[in-house]
Design an enzyme around this catalytic site. Sequence first.
Site, PDB file in Angstrom:
ATOM      1  N   LYS A  22       3.180 -15.404   2.814  1.00 36.11           N
ATOM      2  CA  LYS A  22       3.304 -16.417   1.402  1.00 36.11           C
ATOM      3  C   LYS A  22       4.848 -16.666   1.206  1.00 36.11           C
ATOM      4  O   LYS A  22       5.504 -16.426   0.173  1.00 36.11           O
ATOM      5  CB  LYS A  22       2.792 -15.601   0.113  1.00 36.11           C
ATOM      6  CG  LYS A  22       2.847 -16.192  -1.154  1.00 36.11           C
ATOM      7  CD  LYS A  22       1.626 -17.341  -1.092  1.00 36.11           C
ATOM      8  CE  LYS A  22       2.029 -18.217  -2.545  1.00 36.11           C
ATOM      9  NZ  LYS A  22       0.958 -19.256  -2.663  1.00 36.11           N
ATOM     10  N   TYR A  38       0.908  -1.078   0.074  1.00 34.33           N
ATOM     11  CA  TYR A  38      -0.029   0.071   0.012  1.00 34.33           C
ATOM     12  C   TYR A  38       0.913   1.119   0.131  1.00 34.33           C
ATOM     13  O   TYR A  38       0.556   2.416  -0.385  1.00 34.33           O
ATOM     14  CB  TYR A  38      -0.840   0.125   1.377  1.00 34.33           C
ATOM     15  CG  TYR A  38      -2.146  -0.726   0.927  1.00 34.33           C
ATOM     16  CD1 TYR A  38      -2.267  -2.199   0.667  1.00 34.33           C
ATOM     17  CD2 TYR A  38      -3.440  -0.090   1.218  1.00 34.33           C
ATOM     18  CE1 TYR A  38      -3.344  -2.715   0.733  1.00 34.33           C
ATOM     19  CE2 TYR A  38      -4.617  -0.721   1.343  1.00 34.33           C
ATOM     20  CZ  TYR A  38      -4.589  -2.082   0.587  1.00 34.33           C
ATOM     21  OH  TYR A  38      -5.845  -2.716   0.687  1.00 34.33           O
ATOM     22  N   ASP A  64      -3.135 -18.548   0.952  1.00 30.89           N
ATOM     23  CA  ASP A  64      -3.888 -19.115   0.020  1.00 30.89           C
ATOM     24  C   ASP A  64      -4.692 -20.247   0.969  1.00 30.89           C
ATOM     25  O   ASP A  64      -5.919 -20.592   0.966  1.00 30.89           O
ATOM     26  CB  ASP A  64      -3.133 -19.698  -0.993  1.00 30.89           C
ATOM     27  CG  ASP A  64      -2.033 -20.669  -0.897  1.00 30.89           C
ATOM     28  OD1 ASP A  64      -1.619 -20.474   0.224  1.00 30.89           O
ATOM     29  OD2 ASP A  64      -1.779 -21.167  -2.031  1.00 30.89           O
TER      30      ASP A  64
HETATM   31  C1  IPM Z   1     -10.149  -1.209   4.018  1.00 33.63           C
HETATM   32  C2  IPM Z   1     -10.571  -0.603   2.736  1.00 33.63           C
HETATM   33  C3  IPM Z   1      -9.535   0.316   2.142  1.00 33.63           C
HETATM   34  C4  IPM Z   1      -8.186  -0.525   2.261  1.00 33.63           C
HETATM   35  C5  IPM Z   1      -9.446   1.137   1.011  1.00 33.63           C
HETATM   36  C6  IPM Z   1     -10.908   1.783   0.960  1.00 33.63           C
HETATM   37  C7  IPM Z   1      -8.350   1.909   0.605  1.00 33.63           C
HETATM   38  O1  IPM Z   1     -10.784  -1.615   1.745  1.00 33.63           O
HETATM   39  O2  IPM Z   1     -10.142  -0.334   4.883  1.00 33.63           O
HETATM   40  O3  IPM Z   1     -10.077  -2.513   4.175  1.00 33.63           O
HETATM   41  O4  IPM Z   1      -7.742  -1.203   1.463  1.00 33.63           O
HETATM   42  O5  IPM Z   1      -7.385  -0.630   3.448  1.00 33.63           O
END
Ligand code: IPM
Length: 357
Positions: A191, A142, A223
Amino acid sequence: MRKVITVLKGDGIGPEITDEAIKVLNRVAEKYGHEFEYKYVDIGGCSIDKYCVPITDEGMEQCKNCDSVLLGAVGGPKWDNVDPSVRPEKALLAVRRELGLFANLRPTKLFSVLSKASPLKDEVTENGIDLLIVRELTGGIYFGKRDTGEEKGEAYASDEMKYWEHEIERIGRVAFESAMKRRKKVSSVDKANVLDTSRLWRKIMHKLSEEYPEVEYEDVLVDNTAMQLIKNPGRFDVIVTENMFGDILSDEASMLTGSIGMMPSASLSEGTRGMYEPIHGSAPDIAGQNIANPLGTILSAAMMLRYSFDMAKEADEIENAVNETLKEGYRTVDIMEDGKTQVSCSEMGKIVADKIC
Ligand code: IPM
Ligand code: MN
């Protein structure tokens, strides 16, 4: 006690469900003599429409200068094609990162009165489902380097997944400490048969597990975890995993409880301030109809009282009120069954609030 809560209602059903959580919080404040002051900040698409950014600098400052943050949901098709640098989700990731909210706790509990709402067979759910997903929230893919471009006439894109030792250790510690207060089992999900990040993850988790000899520890591949969650969810107590695996597995796990609308979450830092939000999204298809399930947000508010404000009794009271409401047969449409009473989002909030008196 006096607490300042920054409220990020967001998009879609966000405003409807946060209003119900506030209704319940106000009732708690009245009963226990607390004062909750709410500061409202736009986030996501509604902020893009007003200010051309998914959260303003002042809004971010407000999130940093309060006792806790309550969030509804962000995003929607209206903003799907905006520049990726100002997407609604960007603001959510920025708040997580800037507030250092590295630990995302997603409790998955099947309320026994809702066992019929679970898509699993009775024999799978009969021993109950009560697990806690501890998701790493400020690292991994992320937040890695992104690159898009073109080479030899062909487009490419890449997202880097990188983990530092300290990031793994601190989330691992949250998982082991949580397990000590529960059924003393940690399943670390990775994984490691493919990824270097997972091999480092596993090494650090093994080292940590030596500090917690009372906790039963296991490594499970991601998985396989996806399969086990459906086949035998009762085997899990605490699941600890990296950011993206945790995102995916928590949506899967939420369905075990009947509806994603039921599932709360807490995002915590080293300090007491946290952000609390239901795990579901903004559900634009049902926004504005007053039919969303506010219970995930109401239960998130309970987590805020428990984890950030040290108000365990008040948190218990909200959770019991939700349980009672379900026992009496009140259901929003997502968890509706024959013979139960279907109620709207705002009715559900009021019924829960009225139990706190
Ligand atoms: C969550 C959501 C967020 C994430 C999105 C909206 C960025 O899906 O809080 O699970 O992926 O963390
Ligand atoms: Mn998600």
